[in-house]
Enzyme design. Structure first.
Site, PDB file in Angstrom:
ATOM      1  N   SER A 106       6.489  -5.656  -1.996  1.00 45.50           N
ATOM      2  CA  SER A 106       5.670  -4.763  -1.174  1.00 45.50           C
ATOM      3  C   SER A 106       5.971  -4.928   0.316  1.00 45.50           C
ATOM      4  O   SER A 106       6.722  -4.128   0.883  1.00 45.50           O
ATOM      5  CB  SER A 106       4.186  -4.981  -1.477  1.00 45.50           C
ATOM      6  N   ARG A 107       5.414  -5.942   0.944  1.00 50.25           N
ATOM      7  CA  ARG A 107       5.717  -6.233   2.337  1.00 50.25           C
ATOM      8  C   ARG A 107       5.722  -7.747   2.537  1.00 50.25           C
ATOM      9  O   ARG A 107       4.869  -8.450   1.992  1.00 50.25           O
ATOM     10  CB  ARG A 107       4.690  -5.599   3.287  1.00 50.25           C
TER      11      ARG A 107
ATOM     12  N   ASP B 276      11.570  -9.261  -2.697  1.00 56.49           N
ATOM     13  CA  ASP B 276      12.401  -8.166  -2.180  1.00 56.49           C
ATOM     14  C   ASP B 276      12.135  -7.975  -0.693  1.00 56.49           C
ATOM     15  O   ASP B 276      12.824  -7.213  -0.025  1.00 56.49           O
ATOM     16  CB  ASP B 276      12.099  -6.869  -2.938  1.00 56.49           C
TER      17      ASP B 276
ATOM     18  N   GLU C 203      11.901 -10.483   7.964  1.00 54.83           N
ATOM     19  CA  GLU C 203      13.127  -9.803   7.518  1.00 54.83           C
ATOM     20  C   GLU C 203      13.737  -8.879   8.560  1.00 54.83           C
ATOM     21  O   GLU C 203      14.916  -8.543   8.482  1.00 54.83           O
ATOM     22  CB  GLU C 203      12.851  -8.981   6.250  1.00 54.83           C
TER      23      GLU C 203
ATOM     24  N   HIS D  56      15.174  -6.030   0.551  1.00 54.65           N
ATOM     25  CA  HIS D  56      14.358  -4.814   0.656  1.00 54.65           C
ATOM     26  C   HIS D  56      15.100  -3.640  -0.009  1.00 54.65           C
ATOM     27  O   HIS D  56      15.327  -2.600   0.607  1.00 54.65           O
ATOM     28  CB  HIS D  56      14.005  -4.492   2.104  1.00 54.65           C
TER      29      HIS D  56
HETATM   30  P1  NAI Z   1      -0.367   3.369  -2.706  1.00 51.80           P
HETATM   31  O1  NAI Z   1      -1.028   3.745  -1.421  1.00 51.80           O
HETATM   32  O2  NAI Z   1      -0.224   4.376  -3.791  1.00 51.80           O
HETATM   33  O3  NAI Z   1      -1.141   2.107  -3.339  1.00 51.80           O
HETATM   34  C1  NAI Z   1      -1.573   1.003  -2.578  1.00 51.80           C
HETATM   35  C2  NAI Z   1      -2.814   0.441  -3.273  1.00 51.80           C
HETATM   36  O4  NAI Z   1      -3.219  -0.719  -2.554  1.00 51.80           O
HETATM   37  C3  NAI Z   1      -3.999   1.427  -3.287  1.00 51.80           C
HETATM   38  O5  NAI Z   1      -4.530   1.539  -4.579  1.00 51.80           O
HETATM   39  C4  NAI Z   1      -4.978   0.787  -2.321  1.00 51.80           C
HETATM   40  O6  NAI Z   1      -6.336   1.039  -2.679  1.00 51.80           O
HETATM   41  C5  NAI Z   1      -4.637  -0.675  -2.482  1.00 51.80           C
HETATM   42  N1  NAI Z   1      -5.151  -1.494  -1.384  1.00 51.80           N
HETATM   43  C6  NAI Z   1      -5.376  -1.141  -0.098  1.00 51.80           C
HETATM   44  N2  NAI Z   1      -5.921  -2.177   0.572  1.00 51.80           N
HETATM   45  C7  NAI Z   1      -6.052  -3.187  -0.316  1.00 51.80           C
HETATM   46  C8  NAI Z   1      -6.557  -4.499  -0.236  1.00 51.80           C
HETATM   47  N3  NAI Z   1      -7.073  -4.981   0.912  1.00 51.80           N
HETATM   48  N4  NAI Z   1      -6.532  -5.269  -1.335  1.00 51.80           N
HETATM   49  C9  NAI Z   1      -6.050  -4.787  -2.521  1.00 51.80           C
HETATM   50  N5  NAI Z   1      -5.551  -3.550  -2.662  1.00 51.80           N
HETATM   51  C10 NAI Z   1      -5.555  -2.763  -1.565  1.00 51.80           C
HETATM   52  O7  NAI Z   1       1.028   2.757  -2.284  1.00 51.80           O
HETATM   53  P2  NAI Z   1       2.323   2.574  -3.191  1.00 51.80           P
HETATM   54  O8  NAI Z   1       3.160   3.793  -3.109  1.00 51.80           O
HETATM   55  O9  NAI Z   1       1.928   2.064  -4.520  1.00 51.80           O
HETATM   56  O10 NAI Z   1       3.084   1.418  -2.389  1.00 51.80           O
HETATM   57  C11 NAI Z   1       2.565   0.091  -2.330  1.00 51.80           C
HETATM   58  C12 NAI Z   1       3.337  -0.700  -1.299  1.00 51.80           C
HETATM   59  O11 NAI Z   1       4.681  -0.870  -1.745  1.00 51.80           O
HETATM   60  C13 NAI Z   1       3.486   0.011   0.058  1.00 51.80           C
HETATM   61  O12 NAI Z   1       2.375  -0.255   0.885  1.00 51.80           O
HETATM   62  C14 NAI Z   1       4.734  -0.604   0.606  1.00 51.80           C
HETATM   63  O13 NAI Z   1       4.370  -1.701   1.417  1.00 51.80           O
HETATM   64  C15 NAI Z   1       5.481  -1.124  -0.620  1.00 51.80           C
HETATM   65  N6  NAI Z   1       6.771  -0.457  -0.828  1.00 51.80           N
HETATM   66  C16 NAI Z   1       7.889  -1.234  -0.920  1.00 51.80           C
HETATM   67  C17 NAI Z   1       9.137  -0.666  -1.122  1.00 51.80           C
HETATM   68  C18 NAI Z   1      10.377  -1.479  -1.264  1.00 51.80           C
HETATM   69  O14 NAI Z   1      11.491  -0.935  -1.210  1.00 51.80           O
HETATM   70  N7  NAI Z   1      10.294  -2.788  -1.453  1.00 51.80           N
HETATM   71  C19 NAI Z   1       9.273   0.791  -1.190  1.00 51.80           C
HETATM   72  C20 NAI Z   1       8.018   1.526  -1.146  1.00 51.80           C
HETATM   73  C21 NAI Z   1       6.826   0.909  -0.941  1.00 51.80           C
END
Ligand code: NAI
Length: 344
Positions: free
Chosen positions: A233-234, A258, A263, A295
């Site tokens: 994620s991050r 990842d 990074e 990443h």
């Molecule tokens: P999304 O917005 O669909 O889902 C994120 C979820 O996290 C939501 O259900 C939200 O309610 C929840 N959330 C928010 N604050 C929270 C907290 N304090 N505690 C627990 N849950 C919480 O986002 P999606 O598309 O699923 O992406 C998730 C993450 O993946 C992104 O934020 C990004 O950082 C990461 N990502 C990484 C990539 C990579 O290449 N490694 C590529 C795309 C995204």
């Protein structure tokens, strides 16, 4: 329309050229990342297009505004690299909220399987005609419990994949998804219950003040001995020093990363001929039970095409129709997708 495209890589260009040409957008590709030192490269362009490790802080925003630039188009979902509080009311920020949750979720499972079945070791051994199995014992995923933090688009696809392996799921989300908890094999629990009950923990929440270092020495203390930590994620969701200490003490059985907290100056570049200054990263990479990818989870042809298509549509929509459904808004004091489509 001319857009300055920062942190450009060869794999970005084909899709952006194709969709840009279809919509009359011209991109100028800069290999450098956007930051205070490079922002002047954007002079004369209508907007900037940036990725996860470009810096859009107050100083960069001020300079972009001075140059008359009205839009920052993120070609990613996460926006932790943008000072949204400062940006709001000054410059419009557009993003790609979803492009392929499958790309990231599948990469997460690929890393998990690689780690627990020692595929990374097997690949190197057999290339050297070493066919010994000593030290290669893994464990079945079937019947194990995976804790998923963040059950949005990617988290839910990852849960589906894990269910396909016959795993049980403990989920945690600040805003739980309707209909996901079946009271049996998938259950929403508190964070502490997730830490205590999971064999594997996977992070799929955004990086915010609340989630910063959600994996730290305290949370690792609550985990099962041998827990596997997955972070696609991050980086700053994990306190890397605490993770390293957990690996050294054998509390953490394996880690698949990842993303990495520091990074920004390292990932996406070739440092193979250099001496890495970051001792924590170097030590993590030296561990036999740590797998690091750079990443890369997003990097599929499908995702690249979707990213380019949405980014181009975002920019064109913004300039031609004065609206964009994928604009980010900071009106209520936290960042969310804009409801009006034409923020401020
Ligand atoms: P999304 O917005 O669909 O889902 C994120 C979820 O996290 C939501 O259900 C939200 O309610 C929840 N959330 C928010 N604050 C929270 C907290 N304090 N505690 C627990 N849950 C919480 O986002 P999606 O598309 O699923 O992406 C998730 C993450 O993946 C992104 O934020 C990004 O950082 C990461 N990502 C990484 C990539 C990579 O290449 N490694 C590529 C795309 C995204």
């Amino acid at each position: 329309m001319r857009i300055a495209f920062f942190d450009a890589k060869p794999y970005d260009k084909p899709s952006f050229e194709r969709f840009g040409a279809e919509h009359g957008l011209k991109f100028k590709y800069f290999e450098t990342k956007l930051n205070e030192d490079t922002v002047n490269l954007a002079n004369g362009y209508d907007g900037v297009c940036v990725f996860v490790n470009d810096t859009v802080n107050a100083a960069v925003i001020d300079r972009l505004c001075e140059m008359g630039i009205k839009v920052v188009a993120l070609r990613c979902a996460g926006f932790n690299n943008v000072d949204m509080k400062y940006a709001f009311g000054r410059i419009h920020v557009l993003r790609v909220p979803a492009y392929s949750p499958y790309a990231v979720a599948e990469h997460t499972m690929a890393m998990l399987l690689t780690s627990v079945r020692r595929i990374h070791k097997a690949y190197i051994r057999t290339r050297d005609f070493n066919f010994s199995l000593t030290g290669m014992t893994g464990f079945d995923l079937h019947g194990k419990t995976v804790g998923v933090i963040g059950t949005g688009r990617i988290g839910r696809v990852f849960i589906d994949i894990c269910r396909g392996f016959g795993m049980n799921v403990l989920a945690y989300d600040k805003f739980p998804a309707q209909g996901l908890d079946n009271g049996d094999t998938v259950r929403y629990v508190s964070l502490d219950e997730l830490f205590e009950g999971s064999d594997i923990i996977s992070l799929h929440c955004p990086l915010t003040e609340e989630t910063y270092h959600i994996i730290n020495s305290d949370s690792l203390e609550k985990c099962r001995r041998g827990v596997v930590i997955l972070n696609t994620s991050r980086g700053a969701l994990v306190d890397a020093e605490a993770l390293l200490a957990g690996i050294k003490s054998r509390k953490v059985g394996a880690a698949c990363l990842d993303v990495y907290e520091e990074e920004a100056d390292i990932f996406f570049e070739d440092f193979s001929g250099h001496i890495i200054e970051d001792d924590t990263l170097a030590r993590l990479i030296s561990m036999p039970n740590v797998i690091v990818s750079s990443h890369q989870a997003f990097l599929t042809e499908d995702a690249l095409s979707n990213i380019a298509e949405t980014t181009v549509k975002n920019i064109v929509g913004f300039f031609e129709n004065n609206e964009c459904p994928n604009e980010l808004c900071y009106r209520g004091g936290s960042t969310e997708d804009c409801k009006c489509g034409k923020c401020f």
